[in-house]
Design a protein around this motif. Structure first.
Motif, PDB file in Angstrom:
ATOM      1  N   SER A 236       0.831  -1.205   0.000  1.00  0.00           N
ATOM      2  CA  SER A 236       0.000   0.000   0.000  1.00  0.00           C
ATOM      3  C   SER A 236       0.865   1.254   0.000  1.00  0.00           C
ATOM      4  O   SER A 236       0.547   2.245  -0.653  1.00  0.00           O
TER       5      SER A 236
ATOM      6  N   ASP B  62      -5.565  -1.088  -5.170  1.00  0.00           N
ATOM      7  CA  ASP B  62      -4.961  -1.569  -3.930  1.00  0.00           C
ATOM      8  C   ASP B  62      -5.840  -2.646  -3.309  1.00  0.00           C
ATOM      9  O   ASP B  62      -6.847  -2.340  -2.686  1.00  0.00           O
ATOM     10  N   GLU B  63      -5.460  -3.892  -3.470  1.00  0.00           N
ATOM     11  CA  GLU B  63      -6.224  -5.021  -2.942  1.00  0.00           C
ATOM     12  C   GLU B  63      -7.701  -4.871  -3.275  1.00  0.00           C
ATOM     13  O   GLU B  63      -8.570  -5.075  -2.424  1.00  0.00           O
TER      14      GLU B  63
END
Ligand SMILES: Nc1ncnc2c1ncn2[C@@H]1O[C@H](COP(=O)(O)OP(=O)(O)O)[C@@H](O)[C@H]1O
Ligand SMILES: [Mg+2]
Lengths: 418, 279
Positions: free
Chosen positions: A72, A193-194
Motif C-alpha cells: 500500500s 490496492d487489494e
C-alpha cells in the motif's frame, strides 16, 4: 518473455521512511542496518527501500507481498498520497516527487485513477454521482460527465443502479462502482490496492475475469496490488514480489514459478497448482532430428536409428511442419519402393502453440503417444513435448524444499484447485 | 507568622483592558449595538404582529412536517398553556433572543470549527480556549457585556453568543475530523483541491454532527437568555426574576415551565431536522 513496449512509469531508488527523521534512518540503512535495527535505534519505520521497477504501457503489473510488506505504501507513493522519502517516479517525463502542489493535482487528474480495498465510496452520493466524481473534480460539464459515468456503469454491469446509494449495494456491486469511478475518469494509469481482497471468493473470481476482459479491450496500464499469489498469477502480466519493503523478484508468473529467485520466493509459491500456469514452452525440448519433405524413407529410418526415435517429424525447407512418419511406416515404404517420406506420413499427431497450458497437454497424450509438436503462428516447428517431460515439469514444480510451514506461508499460498 | 504576599491585581488588569477596549472601540461597539438592536426589534415585532393562533399553527405545521404528528400535538398543547398563563409576549421575546444569538453563534462558529479541523495547530490552540469558555460560570459573561453594550438585550445577545458558541465549534471540528481517512484519500487520489474536498466530501459528511452541535448551542443559548434577565433582557427570564424579587413562587414556576416547554420544542425540532437530513 521479452517486453519491448514503452515504459509508462519508471521507479528508481524509491524509499519511504515513516517518522520525522527520514535522513537519519536512510543513513543507517546505507551503513547496512536492517529494518528492525533502524526501528529500535531511531523509532523510524523503513517502509520501502531501494525500489526499482518499470511499469510498461498497457500491462497489468501485480505488486504482491505479505501484509505489512509495503504494498500500500508503494502504490500510494506513485500518486503521492504518501510522500516518498527519496527516489524518482517518472511518468511521461515528469518526476512526480518534484511536482509542486498545483502540478501534482494536475498529474493525479491526468494520470491516476484508484480503486480501494474497502471501496471508499462516498456514502452521501448516489452510484451515478460517485462515478462522476473524478470528472466533476476536473470541471467537466454536467451533461458530458453524466454521459461518461453512465457508460462506465454499463461497462461494469451496473446500468439501472444509477440512483441507488452505496449502502444499498452488496460488496461486489460496491466495488464495481469503485471500478466504474476509475474507468469514467479515463486517467492513463489504473491503481488498484487489494481491490478484490474484501470480496467473497466467487465474486472475486468473477471480478478478476472481468478485469482481464476490460484489460483486453482497453489495454489500460494497471498496477494491481494483492497479497494473494493465486490472484497475482491469474491476472498479472508481470509480478513484483515485495518483502519487508524491498523487491525480491520481478518476473512473469511463469518466471516466478519456474525460476524462483531465492528460498523466500520458493516458499511463497509452494502449494500453487502450477500446471495452470506452466505452458507447453516450459516443457518443450529441442527436436533431436527432423527429416525434409524431399527426403526418402531410408534417410528417415537412419535418423531415427541414430537418435533412437520411434517416429520423426517432417518439415519443409523453411521448417514448416508437414507431417510425421513412424519407423514402421518408413520401413514398409522402403519395401514398397516409395521415394518420398511424405508418401507414408501421418497427420495423427497433435500440435499446439507455445502458450498452451501444460495441463491441456495431458489429455492429448491419451489418443497416442507421439511427441506433441509445438509450432509458432506460421506452423514452424519450435520443439516437441514428450509425455515424460510434462510429468517431470509438473513434479518438479510441485516439489518443495522441506521448510516448516510458517503461518505466513499458510496465509499466502492457498491451494489453487480448479 | 503570616507572609505578606503582594496580591496579584488580576481584576484590575482585566478592568483596565476592558476600559481601554470600550473607549478604543466604542465606534464599533455602538455600530454592533445598533445593528443587533434593530434585528431584535424587527424579529420581535414581526412575531408579535402575527396573531397567537397563526404562529401556533405555523409552529405546529413545522413540527408535523419535520418530525411527526405527536410533536405537533405536544407543541400545540404547550404553546396553548403558555398563552393561557399570559406568558405569550415574554416567550416571544425569549425566542427572539435565542434565534438571533444562535444565528450569530453558528455563523461565527462553523468557519472556526472548519479551520480548527483542518489545522492541527489551530486545533491545539483553540481547544483550551473552548474549555475555558464553557467552564466559566455563565453570568460572568454578563459583566463585560455591560460596558460594551449597556444594560439590555444587546448585552444579553453578546453574552449568549460567547457562552453558546463552543459546542457548535467543537462539533463542527469533530464532524470533519471523523470523516474516514479512506474517503479523504479517495478525494485526493482523484485530484480534488482542498476546497473541493471540503465542499464535496468533508462538509456533507459532517453535517449530522454539525447539527448536533447546533442543537446544543440552541439549548445553551436558551439557558443563557434566561439568565440574562439579570442585566435587563426581556423575556421569560425577567418574569422569573420579578417573581423572585416579589417572593411569588407560583409566578416563578409558571415562567419556569414556559422555559421548559420552549426548550423541549426547540430540542425536538432541531433533532428531527438532523435525522431527516441523515436519511
Ligand atoms: N503512517 C504510518 N506510520 C508508520 N508506519 C507505517 C505507516 N503506514 C504504514 N506503516 C508501516 O509500513 C509497513 C508497510 O505497510 P503497508 O504499506 O500498509 O503494507 P501492506 O499494504 O503491504 O500490507 C508496515 O510495517 C506498516 O506498519
Ligand atoms: Mg495494504
Amino acid at each position: 518473455m521479452s517486453d519491448n513496449r514503452n515504459v509508462k512509469i519508471r521507479v528508481r531508488n524509491l524509499s519511504k521512511v515513516f517518522g520525522n527523521q527520514p535522513k537519519k534512518a536512510l543513513e543507517l540503512r546505507d551503513q547496512g542496518l536492517g529494518r528492525s535495527e533502524i526501528l529500535d535505534k531511531t523509532g523510524q519505520t523503513l517502509g520501502l527501500s531501494h525500489i526499482d521497477f518499470d511499469v510498461h504501457e498497457g500491462e497489468l503489473l501485480v505488486i504482491m507481498g505479505l501484509s505489512g510488506s509495503g504494498k500500500s505504501t508503494l502504490i500510494r507513493c506513485l500518486n503521492r498520497l504518501i510522500e516518498p522519502s527519496e527516489g524518482e517516479i517518472v511518468i511521461d517525463g515528469e518526476n512526480i516527487p518534484e511536482l509542486g502542489e498545483k502540478a501534482l493535482l494536475e498529474c493525479r487528474r491526468r494520470h491516476f485513477s484508484m480503486v480501494f480495498q474497502n471501496f471508499a465510496l462516498f456514502p452521501h452520493r448516489t452510484v451515478q454521482q460517485n462515478t462522476e466524481f473524478g470528472l466533476e473534480v476536473r470541471g467537466i460539464d454536467k451533461e458530458e460527465r453524466q454521459r461518461v459515468a453512465r457508460e462506465a456503469l454499463k461497462q461494469v454491469g451496473l446500468d439501472g443502479w444509477e440512483d441507488a446509494y452505496p449502502n444499498q449495494l452488496s460488496g461486489g456491486m460496491q466495488q464495481r462502482v469503485g471500478l466504474a469511478r476509475a474507468l469514467a475518469n479515463d486517467a492513463s494509469v489504473l491503481l488498484m490496492d487489494e481491490a478484490f481482497s474484501a470480496l467473497d471468493p466467487l465474486i472475486r473470481g468473477d471480478m478478476q475475469q472481468e478485469l482481464l476482459q476490460l484489460q483486453n479491450q482497453m489495454q489500460k496500464t494497471t498496477v494491481f496490488i494483492t497479497h494473494d499469489l493465486d490472484e497475482a498469477l491469474t491476472i498479472g502480466d508481470r509480478i513484483v514480489l515485495l518483502k519487508d519493503g524491498e523487491i525480491v523478484q520481478i518476473g512473469t508468473p511463469e518466471e516466478i514459478l519456474t525460476k524462483p529467485a531465492d528460498d523466500y520466493v520458493r516458499r511463497f509459491i509452494e502449494g500453487v497448482d502450477k500446471s495452470r500456469i506452466l505452458t507447453a514452452e516450459s516443457a518443450m525440448r529441442k527436436v533431436r532430428a527432423t527429416v525434409r519433405d524431399s527426403d526418402g524413407p531410408r534417410t528417415a529410418l537412419r535418423k531415427m536409428r541414430d537418435h533412437s526415435l520411434d517416429s520423426i517429424y517432417i518439415t519443409d525447407r523453411d521448417r514448416h511442419l508437414v507431417g510425421l512418419i513412424e519407423a514402421e511406416a518408413a520401413s514398409q515404404a522402403l519395401e514398397q519402393g516409395k521415394e518420398k517420406v511424405t508418401q507414408a506420413m501421418t497427420q495423427e499427431f497433435r500440435s499446439v502453440g507455445p502458450n498452451e497450458p501444460l495441463h491441456n497437454l495431458f489429455a492429448m497424450f491419451h489418443d497416442n503417444s507421439f511427441p506433441i509438436a509445438v509450432v509458432d503462428d506460421d506452423r514452424r516447428l519450435l520443439g516437441v513435448v514428450v509425455k515424460g517431460a510434462v510429468l517431470d515439469e509438473l513434479a518438479q514444480a510441485a516439489e518443495t524444499p522441506e521448510l516448516a510451514k510458517s503461518p505466513e506461508s499458510v496465509e499466502t499460498a492457498p491451494a489453487g484447485d480448479e | 507568622m503570616a507572609i505578606e504576599l503582594p496580591r496579584v491585581p488580576l481584576g484590575q488588569w482585566i478592568e483596565g483592558g476592558l476600559n481601554w477596549l470600550t473607549s478604543e472601540y466604542s465606534l464599533i461597539t455602538r455600530g454592533i449595538s445598533r445593528v443587533t438592536q434593530t434585528g431584535i426589534t424587527g424579529l420581535n415585532e414581526a412575531l408579535m404582529w402575527l396573531p397567537e393562533w397563526a404562529l401556533l399553527a405555523i409552529i405546529a405545521g413545522l413540527c408535523w412536517k419535520l418530525a411527526n404528528l405527536r410533536l405537533a400535538i405536544g407543541a400545540v398543547a404547550g404553546l396553548l398553556l403558555i398563552w393561557n398563563m399570559g406568558l405569550w409576549e415574554p416567550m416571544i421575546e425569549t425566542l427572539t433572543l435565542v434565534v438571533i444569538a444562535t444565528l450569530v453563534a453558528v455563523v461565527m462558529a462553523i468557519p472556526v470549527g472548519i479551520a480548527a479541523a483542518l489545522s492541527e495547530r489551530l486545533y491545539r490552540g483553540i481547544m483550551p480556549i473552548l474549555d475555558f469558555m464553557q467552564t466559566m460560570p455563565a453570568f460572568v459573561y454578563l459583566i463585560p457585556a455591560i460596558p460594551f453594550f449597556g444594560i439590555g438585550s444587546v448585552s444579553a445577545i453578546f453574552a449568549t453568543v460567547i457562552f453558546s458558541m463552543p459546542p457548535a465549534i467543537r462539533f463542527t471540528t469533530l464532524g470533519i475530523r471523523q470523516v474516514p481517512v479512506e474517503l479523504i484519500e479517495a478525494a485526493d487520489a482523484y485530484g480534488a483541491t482542498r476546497r473541493q474536498k471540503l465542499i464535496k466530501v468533508q462538509l456533507p459528511l459532517s453535517l449530522p454532527t454539525v447539527m448536533a452541535g447546533i442543537n446544543q448551542t440552541i439549548m445553551l443559548a436558551l439557558s443563557m437568555v434566561v439568565i440574562a434577565a439579570m442585566i435587563g433582557a426581556d423575556g421569560l427570564g425577567s418574569e422569573v426574576w420579578r417573581a423572585i424579587q416579589r417572593l411569588r413562587p407560583g409566578d416563578g414556576f409558571e415562567a419556569g415551565i414556559a422555559v421548559v416547554i420552549l426548550a423541549m420544542l426547540l430540542d425536538r425540532l432541531t433533532q428531527s431536522l438532523r435525522k431527516s437530513r441523515k436519511a
